[in-house]
Design an enzyme around this catalytic site. Structure first.
Site, PDB file in Angstrom:
ATOM      1  CG  ASN A  98       1.964   1.115  12.108  1.00  9.37           C
ATOM      2  OD1 ASN A  98       0.812   1.458  12.330  1.00  9.37           O
ATOM      3  ND2 ASN A  98       2.265   0.175  11.238  1.00  9.37           N
ATOM      4  CG  ASN A 120      -0.259  -0.021   2.530  1.00  9.66           C
ATOM      5  OD1 ASN A 120       0.934  -0.355   2.588  1.00  9.66           O
ATOM      6  ND2 ASN A 120      -0.949   0.331   3.584  1.00  9.66           N
ATOM      7  CD  GLU A 152      -1.317   9.726  -4.450  1.00 11.22           C
ATOM      8  OE1 GLU A 152      -2.001   8.744  -4.748  1.00 11.22           O
ATOM      9  OE2 GLU A 152      -1.783  10.711  -3.838  1.00 11.22           O
ATOM     10  CG  PHE A 163       0.775   6.173  -2.283  1.00 13.23           C
ATOM     11  CD1 PHE A 163       0.961   7.559  -2.257  1.00 13.23           C
ATOM     12  CD2 PHE A 163      -0.234   5.634  -1.506  1.00 13.23           C
ATOM     13  CE1 PHE A 163       0.164   8.379  -1.463  1.00 13.23           C
ATOM     14  CE2 PHE A 163      -1.042   6.443  -0.708  1.00 13.23           C
ATOM     15  CZ  PHE A 163      -0.838   7.813  -0.693  1.00 13.23           C
ATOM     16  N   GLY A 177      -7.838   2.399   4.909  1.00  6.17           N
ATOM     17  CA  GLY A 177      -8.125   1.062   5.442  1.00  6.17           C
ATOM     18  C   GLY A 177      -8.832   0.209   4.407  1.00  6.17           C
ATOM     19  CG  HIS A 237      -3.589   4.811   9.693  1.00  9.10           C
ATOM     20  ND1 HIS A 237      -4.797   4.182   9.779  1.00  9.10           N
ATOM     21  CD2 HIS A 237      -2.758   3.929   9.088  1.00  9.10           C
ATOM     22  CE1 HIS A 237      -4.691   2.957   9.254  1.00  9.10           C
ATOM     23  NE2 HIS A 237      -3.466   2.789   8.827  1.00  9.10           N
ATOM     24  N   GLY A 238      -5.675   6.717   7.665  1.00  7.79           N
ATOM     25  CA  GLY A 238      -5.810   6.469   6.231  1.00  7.79           C
ATOM     26  C   GLY A 238      -7.148   5.861   5.899  1.00  7.79           C
ATOM     27  CG  MET A 257      -2.889   3.806  -6.817  1.00 11.48           C
ATOM     28  SD  MET A 257      -2.486   2.208  -7.555  1.00 11.48           S
ATOM     29  CE  MET A 257      -4.123   1.561  -7.856  1.00 11.48           C
TER      30      MET A 257
END
Lengths: 140, 473
Positions: B322, B199, B203, B201, B399, B396-397, B373
């Site tokens: 984390n 996961n 950008e 990336f 998921g 955090h994102g 993405m």
């Protein structure tokens, strides 16, 4: 008999691997982990790596055994194609596994993808009696 | 599992059974539906049973099932009575996000974005099993572990200002490489300065919405269409090995009897093993800071070459999602040091905290939340409310909602690339299969995740960015 089968699991990769013996189930679990990153059937068997791991119980043995694939990938760019001569024995309070990994070093001819971060204990099941089965969730 | 509704965005698992404290879930009805589908809530309950846990166990809006702790789990422990758990940090230690701002605008890079992406793809090693261009000696690796991003800056990657704008200034001082296993060192040596796969990336993004002009301005974000760079990666196989090593060491020392989940294995914080894990984990945190520092430097290099300059490409911030840390928090009206675990959660400190860079101290800490993405990512700001109700933490994102296996069955990498191109997003990846596995449809709706963070008050919306170019491992 199918070697292994993947299951729906939201974040990670969950599979069961099967075998007539525990050794065979462990062997197929190694192929299942490899299949998360490359097609092990397409990897040449040019290199042999002897592997020995131990564990205080079968679950720890399985984690340590499968982690070996990730360790060899990171440190030697080794791509597993097959597991041979796998044997599990007990010595005092430890389980010991020996096997030969056959495979090849990474080159751009091979397509690899995804990332297996670690082998986890999450939802791990080991059925020791034939037909043997191990269930593993890999952190990806 | 029974949940008590506290308000529209807050739910409680009341204290029952062996729970020492209740657990709180921040979610909308919609997010809760997906959270309920897996083992997130039973895992949160398990965390609430651990020795020395303070206040409550918290679950963030993007939570999903993990191992031991749920992903999106936050818990703090008393320094004397409490425990530290590798499963409360996760395998990818200091997986995190770095954001660079630029003075370039969409129109400046529109024609050149393919070239830029090609350039970045050449400079930044990525993909599974691939090592970096920087081969280290053991001695140098130890220095990286000790000094973190500072090592990278000392060696010509980036600037001192980057360090000021990194969580912990890019270096956890407690790090000690002497407790690392030989295998961890072996896995670390080839992997410094690599993006990895899965996961992770990199950008090239443009600002598409600004929700809070004042705070955005403080973070260096001024206009719609402004170009940003986001880097999402972690400590690679090095951190994974540290986690596996200490789970095994703790099992061998303490046994697994009575543990509902083996990855809940833990050690008293101040015990030998607890201390060794904390110092080794800090080494992996530093490795990841150095990793992102090097990658950011290469991106600036590529911009220099292709755009003629990298002036104004300053770091907005770099966050870990984390990690375990020793932090001061309000426990029953008194500030006291606790060992906080954030697993798939971002620190979200409000104004005034001394841990925040001086330039941001008046407004709060930048919180960087990557989407999946090809989808939007968000910049939030930490709040004092978060300190009060989530130990200064938020999501955090996105998921995942779909397994990689299922994504592979449903999607084709080539088709996804085309889809993204139609939206004006260029994509470069080391593997088509990897693209299919990371299909945007396999993830939760990040828009909903940040909306709940904002509504619950644990991280306020500042700006939204959307990708123009995506590099995948």
């Amino acid at each position: 008999m199918k070697k292994y089968r993947f299951f729906q699991h939201t974040a990670d990769a969950k599979f069961q691997a099967y075998g007539q013996t525990l050794e065979e189930a462990f062997q197929h679990a190694a192929l299942a982990v490899a299949s998360l990153m490359w097609n092990w059937k397409r990897i040449d068997q040019k290199t042999e790596v002897p592997v020995q791991v131990d564990g205080r119980d079968l679950k720890q043995l399985l984690v340590n055994f499968l982690e070996e694939i990730l360790y060899l990938l990171d440190t030697r760019s080794f791509l597993l194609s097959q597991v041979e001569n796998i044997a599990i024995r007990r010595k005092n309070s430890l389980y010991i596994l020996q096997a030969i990994f056959k495979g090849d070093e990474y080159s751009s001819d091979y397509e690899i993808s995804g990332d297996v971060k670690a082998i986890t204990y999450n939802e791990m099941v080991i059925r020791e009696n034939a037909p043997c089965m191990v269930q593993v969730v890999a952190d990806i | 599992m029974e949940l008590k509704k506290i308000n529209e965005y807050t739910w409680e698992i009341p204290k029952h059974g062996d729970m020492k404290v209740p657990a709180i879930v921040y979610a909308s009805e919609a997010l809760l539906q997906s959270i309920r589908r897996d083992l997130t809530l039973p895992q949160a309950k398990n965390v609430a049973c651990l020795r020395g846990i303070q206040r409550k166990a918290y679950v963030m809006p993007d939570a999903h099932q993990g191992y031991g702790f749920p992903i999106g789990g936050v818990a703090a422990f008393d320094m004397d009575e409490g425990v530290i758990s590798p499963g409360g940090v996760g395998y990818d230690i200091n997986c995190g996000v770095r954001l660079l701002r630029t003075d370039f605008m969409e129109k400046d890079v529109l024609e050149k974005r393919k070239l830029l992406l090609e350039g970045i793809f050449r400079e930044v090693p990525a993909g599974v099993g691939k090592g970096g261009t920087t081969r280290l000696s053991r001695r140098v690796l130890e220095e990286v572990c000790t000094k973190g991003a500072e090592w990278a800056v000392n060696n010509g990657y980036g600037t001192r200002d980057d360090l000021l704008k990194t969580e912990e200034n890019g270096r956890m001082k407690e790090a000690d490489p002497s407790f690392l296993s030989k295998r961890a060192v072996e896995r670390g040596i080839p992997q410094l300065g690599t993006l990895g796969a899965g996961n992770h990336f990199l950008e090239i993004q443009k600002v598409s919405e600004i929700y809070d002009k004042e705070v955005a301005g403080v973070f260096g974000i001024h206009s719609l269409g402004q170009i940003m760079i986001m880097i999402h990666c972690g400590s690679r196989g090095f951190g994974h090995q540290v986690a596996s090593d200490y789970i095994r060491n703790m099992e061998n020392k303490f046994g697994i009897r009575g543990l509902p989940d083996r990855e809940l294995i833990n050690a008293p914080i101040r015990s030998n093993l607890g201390t060794q894990y904390y110092k080794s984990m800090s080494a992996a945190v530093n490795f990841a800071f150095a990793n992102r520092q090097m990658i950011a430097h290469w991106v600036r290099d590529v911009f220099s070459k292709i755009m003629g300059s990298s002036k104004g490409m300053d770091q907005v911030y770099d966050v870990c999602h984390n990690v375990a840390k020793f932090e001061q928090h309000d426990i029953e009206g008194k500030m006291k040091e606790v060992c906080i675990h954030r697993k798939g959660a971002t620190r979200s400190f409000g104004p005034g905290r001394k841990e925040i860079p001086e330039a941001y101290r008046a407004v709060g800490q930048p919180v960087l939340i990557p989407g999946s993405m090809g989808t939007a990512s968000y910049i939030l700001v930490g709040t004092s409310e978060a300190e009060r109700i989530s130990f200064g933490s938020t999501a955090h994102g996105a998921g995942r909602v779909m397994s990689r296996h299922e994504a592979l069955r449903r999607f084709r990498g080539e088709a996804i690339k085309q889809e993204l191109e139609q939206k004006g997003i260029e994509l470069r990846s080391t593997s088509w299969k990897g693209v299919a596995e990371e299909a945007p449809q396999a993830y939760k709706d990040v828009d909903e995740v940040v909306r709940i963070s904002h509504k619950a008050g644990i991280g306020r919306l500042v700006a939204k960015v959307v990708p123009m170019g995506v590099m995948k491992g």
